[in-house]
Every structure is written in C-alpha cells, then in structure tokens.
Design a protein around this motif. Structure first.
Motif, mmCIF file in Angstrom:
data_model
loop_
_atom_site.group_PDB
_atom_site.id
_atom_site.type_symbol
_atom_site.label_atom_id
_atom_site.label_comp_id
_atom_site.label_asym_id
_atom_site.label_seq_id
_atom_site.Cartn_x
_atom_site.Cartn_y
_atom_site.Cartn_z
ATOM 1 N N LEU A 167 44.762 54.429 23.103
ATOM 2 C CA LEU A 167 43.345 54.758 22.963
ATOM 3 C C LEU A 167 42.602 54.275 24.200
ATOM 4 N N PRO A 168 41.652 55.052 24.684
ATOM 5 C CA PRO A 168 40.906 54.635 25.870
ATOM 6 C C PRO A 168 40.253 53.268 25.667
ATOM 7 N N THR A 169 40.394 52.421 26.668
ATOM 8 C CA THR A 169 39.839 51.071 26.581
ATOM 9 C C THR A 169 39.634 50.523 27.976
ATOM 10 N N ASN A 170 38.742 49.553 28.084
ATOM 11 C CA ASN A 170 38.617 48.829 29.344
ATOM 12 C C ASN A 170 39.124 47.394 29.190
ATOM 13 N N MET A 171 39.882 47.160 28.087
ATOM 14 C CA MET A 171 40.321 45.791 27.807
ATOM 15 C C MET A 171 41.827 45.615 28.012
#
Lengths: 425, 465
Positions: A106-110
């Motif tokens: 899933l798209p994430t910046n973490m």
C-alpha cells in the motif's frame, strides 16, 4: 511457511490447501498525560493453514494455526488431524481461487522510516495540538505497524501485501472549575502527514471544550439529525453486511435483490459500492485472506439492492460467476444538497456517539449522544446527555446526503447525512 | 498433566532470559502463553471445525524506575544474551522522548512458586462427538417449526496454559472453559433471530444446557416476530441476570479500572468512600470472586487472583488494578492485569463482575411495578468512565402492566443516561444469582478479553429508547 507447505504437499488425504501467514512488527508508545508510561515492540508471525478434503461428493475443510514453536513432527500431526476433521465436514463443493501472483505494498511514506524516530515524530504531532487553555490529552497510545500478509494455495496462488499503518488513540480532555469531560479519538493512516495529525487532534480538542459547555436541551423533541462520516460508515456498513453472500446463503439477510430500501420517500437515493481500495485506508487490500482477486461491487443503486458481495465460497453457492471477494472499503455516491441547505432547518449534528445502534430486523436506529451541535432555528449550541431513536425504514426513506464528499478511513462519500424527524430523548 | 508441555519445557529458557536482562533492569518478567481453542459449528447447510482463539508466545516486561518496556515474540529459544540485546534495542526510545518518561518505584516481585491446575472434561469429547452434538441440535431446531429458516449451533472448548517467570516468581496455570451457542433465524411475517448461550468448564453441562433450551428459543423467536419498538421514556424496569451484568460491567466496572485513575480518566477516583448507588447495592469483581470464564489463578502480571468488593452497601470502596497502575498509584494490585494476547499490553481489566444477591423475590419485584418492562439478554454496551454516561442495549423487553408480565414484547431496548441516577434508583434486588461467562470486553474499541458478568434481578428506574 516452506516447512508446512512441504508437509502438506506430501501428506496423505490432502486434496488442497491454503496457507495464510500474517507477520507483524510493531512499535508502540503509551502516554499518560504528556509522560511516556510504556514502550512496546512486537515481532510476531501467525500462520493459519486450511486443509481441504473432497469426500462423498462434498468438500470438507479444517483450519489450524501453526505456531513458530511447533516442531516438524507437531506440524505433521496437525495436518493429519486436520484431514480427519475435514472428513467430518460435509459442505457443498466450491473452487479455490485460481493461480495468481501479487507482490504489492500500500502506498506509504513510512516504509523506510526508523520506527523509534517516527514514533517520536507522531507523538510530537499529537501533542502539538495540546494548546487549548483548560484542555489536555490525558492519554495517548500510538501504534506503528508493519504487516505482511502472504497467502498461498495449492492452485498456485502466491500473493503478498505489505501495509505500513499507524493507529492513534487519544483522549482529549477539558477541565474547568466545575467538571472534567473527555472525548475519544481513533485516528488511522497509512501516509504520515504531521499537519493532518495535529489538525485532527486540534479539532477534537475544540470539540471537547464544547462538551464542557454543552447543555441538555429541552426534551423530548423531534428534529433532523446530521451524522458525520464515522457514523455514516457504521450505518451504511450495517446495510451492506445484510447483503453479503454468506447472509443470503444462511437465510439471514433481510433484503433481497430488487428490494427498495427507500421506498415511499423523497430523499436522496443511496448508491453504495463496496471497494477493495480507498486511498489512505489501512483496510485497503489487493486480495482477501483466501487469495481471491477483488472486484469492486455496487450493492445499492438508487436505493435498490443491485447485488450481493463477499466471500468467494458463498458467492459460488449463489451461482455468482465472479464473486467479489471480501471488500473492506466503501464508497457512497454524493447527494444533492449543500451543507448550507442541509443546515437551513433545525438540526442536531452528532460529533460523538457512544456507538450508533442499528437493528435491521427490529427496524431501529439510535444511540446515546455524547456531543452534538443543536441548531434550533436561531442559534447553535453544543448539547450532551441525550439519546436519539428512530425507525430505520423511515429515516432511510427520507434521508438526504451532502453534495460535498470526503474520505474518512475506509469510507469515501458524503460528508454529512441527514436523518429526518428523529426522536430525541 | 494438562498444563502445556511446550511451556513446561520453556521454564529454563524463561529463567535464562530473565537472568540475561537482569543486569540492565531492576524488574524483568516473562509471560509465556499457550492457549488452544476449537470451534465446532453447524448450520442448515454447512459445518466447520477450526481453531478458535488461540495463541502461543511470550512477552517480556522490563522496568528500571522509569517507563515500562515490553517486547512480544513467538519463541525464546537460542542465545539469551543475543536475544536480550535485540529486546533492548527494539524498545529503545528516541532521545527526544527520554526526558518524558514517568518515574515510579520498582515493580513488586515478592517470592512465589506454585503450579495451578483446574481440570476440565474436554478430553472426554472427540471431534466427531462434538460435531454430532451440534448436528443433532441443529436438526432438532429445524424440525420444531417450519418457520425456522436456519439454525446455528456451536461448541467451543478453550484451554489456557500460562507460565510466569521473574527473578523471584515461577507460576504456572492451566484452566479451561467451554461455550455453546444456539441461534435460529425465524420468519413469521417479520424476520428475527433468537439466541441462547451456555458456558461452563464442563462440556457435558454446556451440551445439556443447550438441549434444555431448544424449545425456549423457538418460543422467543415467535414472540420477537410480534415485538414492537419501545415508546422512548423513563420506566421502572427489572433486569434479568444478563442485563444486571451488563449494567455492572458498563455502568460501573469500566469506571473503576484503575489505569483510568492514573490517566485521570475516571470520575470514580474522586468518589472512593462516597455513595454511588442505593444502599442495598453490593458489587464485586475478581478472578477469585466466583467461578466463570475469567477465573484464572494469576493475572498476566503474575499477581494472584482476588475477590475485590467494588461497592459495599452503596459506597464505592475499591477499584481494579494491574501491576503497573497499582505501582503508580501506590496501591496493592488486585490481579486484574490482562492482555488480549501475548502480543498486546496489559491493562486493568474486569474479570467476573457482578452485583451481589439481595433478599427480594422476583415475583414481588414484578408485582411492585404498575407499568414498566422486564429486560432480557445483553446485546452490547458502551462505557463512559469519565462522564458516567451509559448506553446498554438489551435484545428485548417484556411489558409489565399492573404487576404482571404481559405478552407484549419490545425490541431492541436501549438503556441510556447517567450512571449514578441508574444505580441510586435500584430499589429491589432479588435473591437469585447467575453469572454468565460468554462475553468479550474491549477497552475503548480494542483489547478484547473474555469476561463474565451477572448477578440477581434488579429493579431500577431508567431511560429507555
């Protein structure tokens, strides 16, 4: 996973199998007021195995858990026991998901963040909202998760999804000379935006201050009730659950295809689509726990039941050519009214319910309101200590939806829903 | 011996891990869990046997006078020094938070070594027996009335082994519980569901209990097809044991969980020693207070089970605490530290929560009501410990008119309002008593644990909607 799969491939009596491995790493911070009370970390794997045995014209199955502590001999015994159990189970035949590979995230910046540093940044973002005079965040729990779901089956399914997600549970509190009141905040995301976190908590800090000033209105009264996205999701989710393949197969559903849930009314008609993915939601999925490919499905169209949704097995029992799989997100089509129009007549807008109660069978919707805003036609005041109660069929027939939409967790749709003529006690 | 052979073999690993972490922390404990459950379910056209709520793993708890640290993992085999360093690194705190840690005295770790076992009869039932019992009950329900569209029957044995090891303690426990459940989907004009649950550490008792109630749930289903919504208002009510338990649990139990005292989240903190209920009211909680689903021997902090009297003659006298909360508050822990699983934190949680029996006869209580309702069967509830508001939902109620139960059913029934108003309105308490061990309880909206609640019939005055 490799060991149990090897055992399954050679075990006598196993006609098919599915292995679901769910690995979770977490870092968790627990605050009491602004002080750090507890720090937790976890590194766990849960492996679930389903064995399928075709016998006597039927299909049997049995599911067991493989713990990391189990020896190979333990696993062999567990498989043999599952085969014996599956032979006791007589279900109508159904097909397992066909071969397919997915390796998705899933798209994430973490993804590459250091969990300890990220945890501290999230805590800073939460407590940055603790600026209301008389207000405080009496408790806050921050959970950072990295989940890896891996499903394989004997047909060649091999699908993996990685989800980075955060849950914040915070208790905004307001205290003055007379009282101390609180609200409950549950905020989840897959993309970290510190400003959004602070803004969300700040909104609740303002609301809890309003709760301290809230009054109990003169009751009983009958008034339009406005619900916000969290409650809309619960309400529409209740309608959607009734339309699952499993409910239909088990004769437990109230509504059938073609039924008009809003007959006799002149409000906005509901169009509801169950979805696999909602941007930013931790409930988004590329496949379900069977490994079934997911198909977005419109279950209600203009208030009329259009189709059912859910688990592939029960979908096959109903003769559905391409079952939807388990869909965990929802989209509701927007309505016709602006927020100004929805709020032009007296209303109670609920911001905190102890839990929306909805019973399709008893035709009931209601709940205890902990904080709402009451517009009596002249002024708007915060109110508390009241209960709403209505016939579900009547509010469905006459409801209105806002034209402006929002995304809230797994919900995408109108920002407000108006239930007409609700009894307030 | 029914205690987990796996955990029994891990005693030395636990002790070695405690030793490896002891140079770094004043308090170190390891809780090992091996919980197994199987769910047998039969409906009109399907059946299943599958593992239920099980877990197997370890949680390490560390304390050095500041924040508490915990690390959950599946296995503790191997090099303990390396594992100790991995754990220390995993619970490391960012520099910016270090100065914000609480300061509290070291956790209590008084010497204790004991093994506890409560036997069950589960070994006397094999898979085929239990599935056959479910099938027979399903067939019986379907055969009773052609309006029964479907019948669900389940049996679920649950066996718990836990091992607690610290510097000074080594405790083990084994106990079990079984639940059984009947439900029918029934249509007579209106579609309804009727349910019945049983719980015991004897599977034989559970099965007998289900068999004894097959007629009852068909009758209930028939009545529910005639149920109408209740006219919202204030009413005199009488509760069955399930609703009594729901009130005990939601109205007051959550409010005396003392981790909420630490956070200033519970109004009850200010009311210790004050009247909070009518003077005829007494309320208890504890794993050692009665025998039901939450009757363990020690909690997930290694604290022995208690019987805590919460309300004595209407006065709030005590709360429920886990080890960490009690240490912060300077009180004795009450054995209420519970985890959803080894992967979750321990909080102060209820166990078996109930009002004590009184002296009134149920028939006298009903006869005393001019117009009201008798309420039955918990649906759900939600606490509000800070502001003492409640919301409890009963599956159904039966109207009482001129001191007699009528055939007028209402469903569902939501009780809401102020906790003190409700508890102070209790005017009669029956001499009957039943605790129901089939519930699950969350804290907020998570951290689910098994709980029991119940008590006698109560007469009170509440807002129904």
């Amino acid at each position: 996973m490799k060991t149990i799969e090897r055992i399954l491939k050679s075990a006598p009596g196993v006609d098919a199998y599915r292995i679901t491995e769910s690995a979770t790493q977490s870092y968790e911070l627990f605050f009491v007021h602004k002080s750090l009370e507890t720090v937790r970390a976890t590194d766990t794997v849960a492996t679930s195995v389903t064995v399928y045995v075709d016998h006597d014209g039927k299909k049997g199955d049995s599911t067991f858990t493989v713990y990391r502590s189990m020896s190979e001999a333990d696993m062999e015994k567990a498989v043999a026991a599952a085969v014996a159990r599956a032979r006791l189970v007589f279900n109508e035949p159904y097909a397992l998901p066909e071969a397919g590979e997915i390796n998705a995230e899933l798209p994430t910046n973490m993804k590459d963040a250091d969990m300890q540093a990220l945890g501290a940044q999230i805590a800073d973002a939460v407590f940055a909202a603790d600026t209301v005079e008389g207000g405080s965040i009496n408790a806050c729990e921050i959970f950072l998760y990295r989940d890896t779901l891996h499903v394989i089956n004997s047909n060649g399914v091999d699908k993996t999804q990685v989800t980075h997600r955060v849950m914040i549970e915070a208790i905004p509190t307001f205290t003055d000379d007379n009282q101390s009141v609180e609200l409950y905040e549950d905020y989840r995301f897959t993309v970290f935006d510190p400003k959004a976190v602070t803004a969300e908590i700040a909104r609740r800090m303002q609301e809890v201050r309003d709760r301290a000033n809230a009054v109990r209105p003169q009751t009983p009264l009958t008034v339009n009730v406005l619900l916000r996205p969290q409650e809309i999701q619960r309400m529409i989710g209740g309608l959607a659950r009734d339309l699952s393949y499993g409910s239909v197969y088990n004769h437990g559903n109230l509504h059938k295809i073609g039924d008009d849930l809003q007959s006799g009314g002149n409000g906005d008609k509901l169009t509801v689509t169950m979805k696999a993915i909602t941007e930013g939601s931790e409930r988004s999925a590329f496949f379900d726990e069977d490994g079934t490919a997911l198909n977005d499905t419109t279950v209600l169209e203009n208030g009329i039941v259009k189709s059912y949704h859910g688990d592939s097995r029960f979908g096959q029992y109903l003769g559905i050519e391409k079952p939807s799989g388990m869909l965990r997100c929802m989209k509701v089509a927007p309505g016709t009214l602006s927020e100004e129009k929805l709020k032009s007549a007296p209303y109670i807008e609920c911001t905190s319910l102890s839990g929306l109660q909805m019973d399709l069978y008893a035709d009931y919707i209601g709940g205890e309101i902990r904080l709402a805003y009451y517009y009596d036609g002249e002024k708007t005041v915060p109110v508390t200590g009241i209960t709403m109660s209505a016939k579900l069929s009547e509010v469905l027939a006459g409801l209105n939806l806002s034209e402006n939409v929002c995304v809230n967790g797994a919900y995408e749709g109108p920002a407000l829903i108006m239930l007409p003529n609700v009894a307030i006690l | 011996m029914p205690f987990s052979a796996y955990l029994d073999g891990k005693r030395k690993d636990c002790a070695d891990l405690v030793a490896a972490l002891s140079p770094y922390f004043a308090y170190v404990s390891v809780l090992g869990t091996d919980v197994r459950s199987t769910a047998y379910t039969v409906t009109r056209s399907s059946s299943s046997i599958r593992d239920g709520e099980g877990e197997c793993g370890f949680v390490v708890k560390l304390h050095d006078g500041g924040a508490f640290y915990e690390y959950s993992l599946d296995d503790i085999s191997g090099d303990k020094q390396a594992l100790a360093q991995k754990i220390i690194e995993a619970v490391r705190v960012n520099d910016s938070l270090k100065s914000r840690a609480i300061s509290v005295k070291a956790l209590e770790d008084a010497p204790m070594k004991k093994d506890f076992v409560r036997e069950t009869d589960f070994a006397g039932f094999n898979d085929a027996d239990l599935l056959a019992q479910c099938s027979a009950l399903k067939d019986e329900l379907l055969g009773k009335d052609e309006k029964v569209l479907n019948a669900f029957v389940s049996l679920s044995p649950w066996e718990v082994s836990k091992l607690f090891v610290s510097r000074n303690r080594e405790l083990s426990q084994y106990y079990g519980w079984a639940n059984g459940f009947l439900m029918v989907v029934y249509r007579d004009g209106k579609l309804v569901r009727a349910r019945h649950g049983e719980g015991s550490d004897s599977m034989a008792s559970v099965i007998e209990g289900l068999k004894a109630h097959t007629d009852d749930i068909i009758e209930l289903a028939k009545h529910l097809t005639t149920a109408k919504p209740i006219e919202p208002g204030m009413y005199d009510i009488i509760t069955d044991s399930s609703i009594t338990g729901l009130i005990a649990h939601e109205a007051f139990g959550h409010g005396v969980e003392m981790d909420q005292f630490v956070k200033d989240r519970a109004l009850a903190k200010k009311f210790i020693g004050e009247y909070v209920a009518s003077p005829i009211t007494n309320m208890h909680d504890g794993a050692g207070a009665t025998h039901s689903v939450a009757s363990y021997f020690f909690d997930d902090d290694g604290v022995p089970a208690h019987d805590t009297q919460i309300i004595r003659d209407g006065i709030l006298v005590a709360g429920l605490s886990d080890l960490g909360s009690a240490t912060q508050l300077g009180t004795e822990p009450t054995g209420n530290g519970r985890r959803e699983s080894y992967a979750r934190k321990a909080y102060s949680r209820m166990t078996n929560t109930f009002f004590s029996a009184g002296k009134d006869k149920l028939e006298d209580m009903i006869a005393s009501i001019k117009h009201g309702y008798m309420l039955f069967e918990t649906n759900n509830g939600m606490e509000d410990p800070k502001n003492w508001q409640i919301q409890c939902t009963a599956e159904y109620g039966i109207e009482i008119v001129d001191g007699k139960l009528t055939d007028n059913y209402v469903s569902p029934v939501v009780i809401s309002g102020s906790v003190p108003d409700l508890l102070k309105s209790i005017s009669m308490i029956s001499d009957g008593f039943k605790v129901i061990g089939s519930g699950h309880c969350g804290k907020g909206y998570k951290e689910w644990v098994r709980v029991a609640d119940g008590g006698p019939n109560l007469k009170a005055r509440v807002k129904l909607g």
